[in-house]
Structure formats: C-alpha cells, structure tokens
Design a protein around this motif. Structure first.
Motif, PDB file in Angstrom:
ATOM      1  N   LEU A 153       0.836  -1.204   0.000  1.00 31.01           N
ATOM      2  CA  LEU A 153       0.000   0.000   0.000  1.00 31.01           C
ATOM      3  C   LEU A 153       0.871   1.254   0.000  1.00 31.01           C
TER       4      LEU A 153
ATOM      5  N   GLY B 212       0.609   2.999  -3.320  1.00 36.14           N
ATOM      6  CA  GLY B 212      -0.381   4.051  -3.069  1.00 36.14           C
ATOM      7  C   GLY B 212       0.241   5.438  -3.053  1.00 36.14           C
TER       8      GLY B 212
ATOM      9  N   ILE C 189      -6.594   4.853  -2.204  1.00 40.36           N
ATOM     10  CA  ILE C 189      -6.681   3.466  -2.653  1.00 40.36           C
ATOM     11  C   ILE C 189      -8.134   3.023  -2.498  1.00 40.36           C
TER      12      ILE C 189
ATOM     13  N   LEU D 181      -4.513   0.638   6.268  1.00 39.21           N
ATOM     14  CA  LEU D 181      -4.418   1.576   5.144  1.00 39.21           C
ATOM     15  C   LEU D 181      -3.989   2.955   5.622  1.00 39.21           C
TER      16      LEU D 181
ATOM     17  N   SER E 297      -0.358   3.116   6.271  1.00 44.84           N
ATOM     18  CA  SER E 297       0.528   2.978   5.114  1.00 44.84           C
ATOM     19  C   SER E 297       0.808   4.341   4.474  1.00 44.84           C
TER      20      SER E 297
ATOM     21  N   LEU F 110      -7.943   5.885   2.326  1.00 43.77           N
ATOM     22  CA  LEU F 110      -8.964   4.920   1.936  1.00 43.77           C
ATOM     23  C   LEU F 110     -10.036   5.591   1.088  1.00 43.77           C
TER      24      LEU F 110
ATOM     25  N   LEU G  23      -7.551  -2.160  -4.319  1.00 37.00           N
ATOM     26  CA  LEU G  23      -7.215  -3.235  -3.383  1.00 37.00           C
ATOM     27  C   LEU G  23      -8.380  -4.215  -3.284  1.00 37.00           C
TER      28      LEU G  23
END
Ligand SMILES: *Cc1c(COP(=O)(O)O)cnc(C)c1O
Length: 435
Positions: free
Chosen positions: A129, A133, A138, A158, A161, A165, A191
C-alpha cells in the motif's frame, strides 16, 4: 548474597512471594522457602514452549499456526548455528540479496513474474500500500473493510501505510462500475481483500478479481490482491473448495498477490508477495521493505516447504497442515481409539462424532468430520481437568463441551501420543487437586 547478585530471578522470586502474601487473604504462605523456590522454578522455565494441540483447529493462531514439515525444520537448523549465504552470492563472492532465496521457486509455483518475501502478510500489505499508493487514495469495497483479528483491520492498516482509503460499493454489493468510478476519481491503486474468516450469503455481489484487474490495467493503475491464506494444494478431497488458489489469483492479473506463509501453505510465518516485476520491484526498493524483512530462519523454512510442493504428492504427506486437513475420517477414528487407549484408568473415555475446524482465517464455514475422545473424571470437573492439561508438562490444549473435555486426534500426530499419554496421566493424577 552472591546468588542474589548473580541471578536476578532469586530477588524477583522473593519480591513476588512477598507481594503475593500481602495480597492473599489467607495470609503468609506456610512455607516461605518452598514458595520462593516454586516461583524461581517458574521464572526459569521458558514461557514459550511446545503445546499438544488437541483442539482440532488445524491453523490455531494462538498456538503458533502451522507446525513445520521435518524438511523445513532441518533447513532452519542447517543455517541457524553458523554463517550462511543469506546476502552473499557465492560464485561471484559479492553481495547478494536475501529476497533471492525464495524468488525462483515462488515464480515457478505461482506463475508470477517476480516475488518478494517479508516478515508476515500484514507487513506485506502495508509495504504494498505504501509503495503503490504513494500517499494517494486506494479504492476498497465496503464489503472488504474487514478485521482479521489481533487488531488487524484494513482501514487502520491503510491509514498507517500513508495512503488514504477510498470506500466504494456497499457492505453486501459492489459492482465493477464502482471500481471504474474510483479510477475516474483518480485513485492510485485498487485493493481486493479476500474475506478470509467469514462468508456473505444472500443479496450479495462482488466482481471477479480478473475483471477488477483488467479495469486497473486499462487505467494504468496497479491492483493489489490480499489473498490472506495462500492455498497451493488441492484440498477438494477433504471437501474443502471455494478458497482461491494462488496461481489462479496470479493468472487473474493482479499486480501483487499477497499471502501468509504459515496458513494453508503450511510453512513459517512470512508474507509472500508475488506478481508483476514493476510492482514487486517498487516494493523491493521501498525503504519500508527493510523494516519488514524476513530473517534467515524464515527463508530457510519457507524454501524447504515450497520445495516439497514441487515434489507434488509429497507435499500432501509431508506438510503437516495438509496431512491434517486431508486425514480420512476412518483414520481419525483409529487414532481416536488409540488416543483413548493412552488415557489413564481414572479417566472415563467415550468416542463421539464431532468436527474439526481449519482455522487461520480460511474456509470459515468448513466442518471437517472427526472422532473425538470425550473425557470425564470422577472428581474433577471438565474445566478443572482442561486447566490441569493446559498447565501440565507437556501442556495440552483441548476443547470443553457438554461437561466433558474433548480431544480431537486430527491435530495430534501419532508421534505426539506418548507425550499426550504423559499429559493425560499427570492431569488425572489424584491428589494436589486445585480447590
Ligand atoms: C491472515 C490474513 C492477513 C494477515 O496475515 P499475517 O501473515 O498473519 O500477517 C492479511 N490479510 C488477510 C486477508 C488474511 O486472511
């Protein structure tokens, strides 16, 4: 005084004994010395120790997930005590890469272009991610914002990372068009998360991973597929179907497919990442890769486990997780009979039909038929007997149901039976009963 200075456990045992006496309503212990000695002994024993798993949960996360194949243990031992070619290319005598060791075999087994192994699947997901990302958004389906257990939640991972989101679809239904809209919105990656530990039924819809990956490719955006439990073997003889296999997930076209080493694969704790060279390369080059790298013992055991898969039928016999999942009901009944024969006479035994679970967030609905040994003791209740089994040496963990202790032979190897007999004899011994 000398002993006190040399061995910090002595002082700790004395302090704990005094503290326990202060807390105790019963007052000070009848024998201070033996109390201190007992605490000293407990402090000297390792708290991480082998356990006999009689629960029938094959991938029991709290009991260390997959027991390793003998070949994997041998491979770990071979590199443990000495030096190894971990990051050293022997022919050229120059620096090598530790991720090379499992790369070729993972490529052959999964059909992927490239592969990388890190500490565990959660680490692999954060790495992917972060690397793909790049701090952007993502897209994840609302039906896949899941919790695996032990505080591993997709939205939290997430957030950590550095990516953001972008929720799409609904809890029960997400359509290809939801992904297409997210791509038009400008997300950096798609994802897909496998619903490992639960099943959805009813009015539900999820696009095929292949369709999602195609959409991502057309938009020039990477697609990450968190498969969770990586399945390489065919478990349909045990009635276990529906779990995606790794090569199929790779063939479906995700840029990165992530799976655990110690779930259905039956190897050591590891996070395997396989997929397209460009995406895996970005993960390999990420500064974060170092923080989640796999150690030499892991790489040795994983390599040996994967080599068993290349032997075909060998894997099903030699990898304990697969052998346990595929154990035939008739074989389990024989083992249950033998296990009952290991019990001391103070335990009443009865063979009863039951079911084992796969565990480890795979095949959440599966009930594998087995034969249980139900135990009862004249004076000890089921909970007390289970407690004595857990705290004995060797320790044994069992289920309690219907007022009896239930032993499932699926997760006990025949080689474990002498130890199981010792555990059962010690637990059923009269005297020294907990109040
Ligand atoms: C189990 C699981 C993980 C975490 O794997 P670990 O190897 O335990 O870190 C991540 N994603 C899914 C879907 C899982 O099932």
């Amino acid at each position: 005084m000398d002993a006190l200075q040399r061995d910090p456990r002595v002082l700790a045992a004395i302090r704990e004994t005094i503290a326990a006496a202060r807390r105790s309503r019963a007052g000070p212990p009848p024998n201070w010395a033996s109390e201190v000695a007992e605490r000293y002994r407990r402090a000297s024993d390792p708290s991480l120790r082998p356990v006999l798993n009689a629960t029938g949960v094959v991938l029991h996360t709290n009991l260390g997930r997959a027991p390793l194949a003998r070949q994997a243990v041998d491979a770990m031992v071979a590199v443990a005590a000495g030096y190894s070619s971990l990051e050293f290319d022997l022919p050229s005598g120059s620096r090598g890469r530790r991720s090379e060791h499992a790369r070729a075999i993972l490529r052959r087994l999964t059909g992927a272009e490239d592969a990388l192994v890190v500490n565990n699947a959660a680490g692999a997901l954060v790495l992917a991610l972060d690397a793909l990302g790049q701090g952007g958004e993502i897209a994840v389906s609302r039906g896949e914002l899941i919790e695996i257990g032990g505080s591993f939640r997709i939205p939290d991972i997430l957030a950590r990372s550095g990516a953001r989101l972008h929720e799409i679809g609904t809890t029960n239904r997400t359509h290809l068009d939801d992904y297409a809209r997210a791509l038009r919105h400008g997300v950096r990656a798609l994802l897909i998360v496998h619903r490992s530990n639960f099943a959805q039924r009813g009015f539900v819809a999820t696009p095929e991973p292949r369709a999602i990956a195609e959409l991502a490719r057309a938009a020039g955006v990477p697609c990450i597929h968190d498969l969770g439990s990586g399945l390489l073997a065919d478990l349909s003889p045990a009635g276990l179907t529906g779990e995606p296999r790794i090569p199929d997930a790779v063939a479906a076209g995700a840029d990165i497919v992530i799976f655990s080493g110690d779930k259905l694969l039956g190897g050591p704790q590891a996070g395997c990442m396989v997929g397209a060279s460009a995406a895996i390369g970005r993960c390999r080059e990420s500064p974060f890769a170092r923080a989640v790298r796999a150690d030499k013992l892991t790489l040795a055991a994983l390599g040996a486990t994967l080599r068993l898969y290349e032997g075909g039928a060998d894997a099903l016999r030699e990898i304990p997780v697969l052998a346990m999942l595929l154990a035939a009901p008739a074989e389990l009944e024989l083992r249950a009979r033998e296990l009952a024969g290991c019990c001391p006479r103070s335990l009443r035994t009865e063979l009863v039909p039951g079911s084992s679970a796969v565990g480890g967030g795979a095949f959440p609905d599966a009930q594998l038929p087995t034969t249980l040994v139900a135990l009862s003791h004249e004076t000890l209740g089921a909970e007390a007997l289970a407690l004595r089994l857990r705290t004995g040496d060797p320790a044994m963990v069992a289920r309690v149901g219907g007022g009896r202790v239930l032993l499932d032979p699926r997760t006990l190897a025949l080689e474990d039976f002498p130890a199981a007999a010792a555990a059962l004899a010690a637990a059923a011994e009269p005297g020294d009963l907990p109040q």
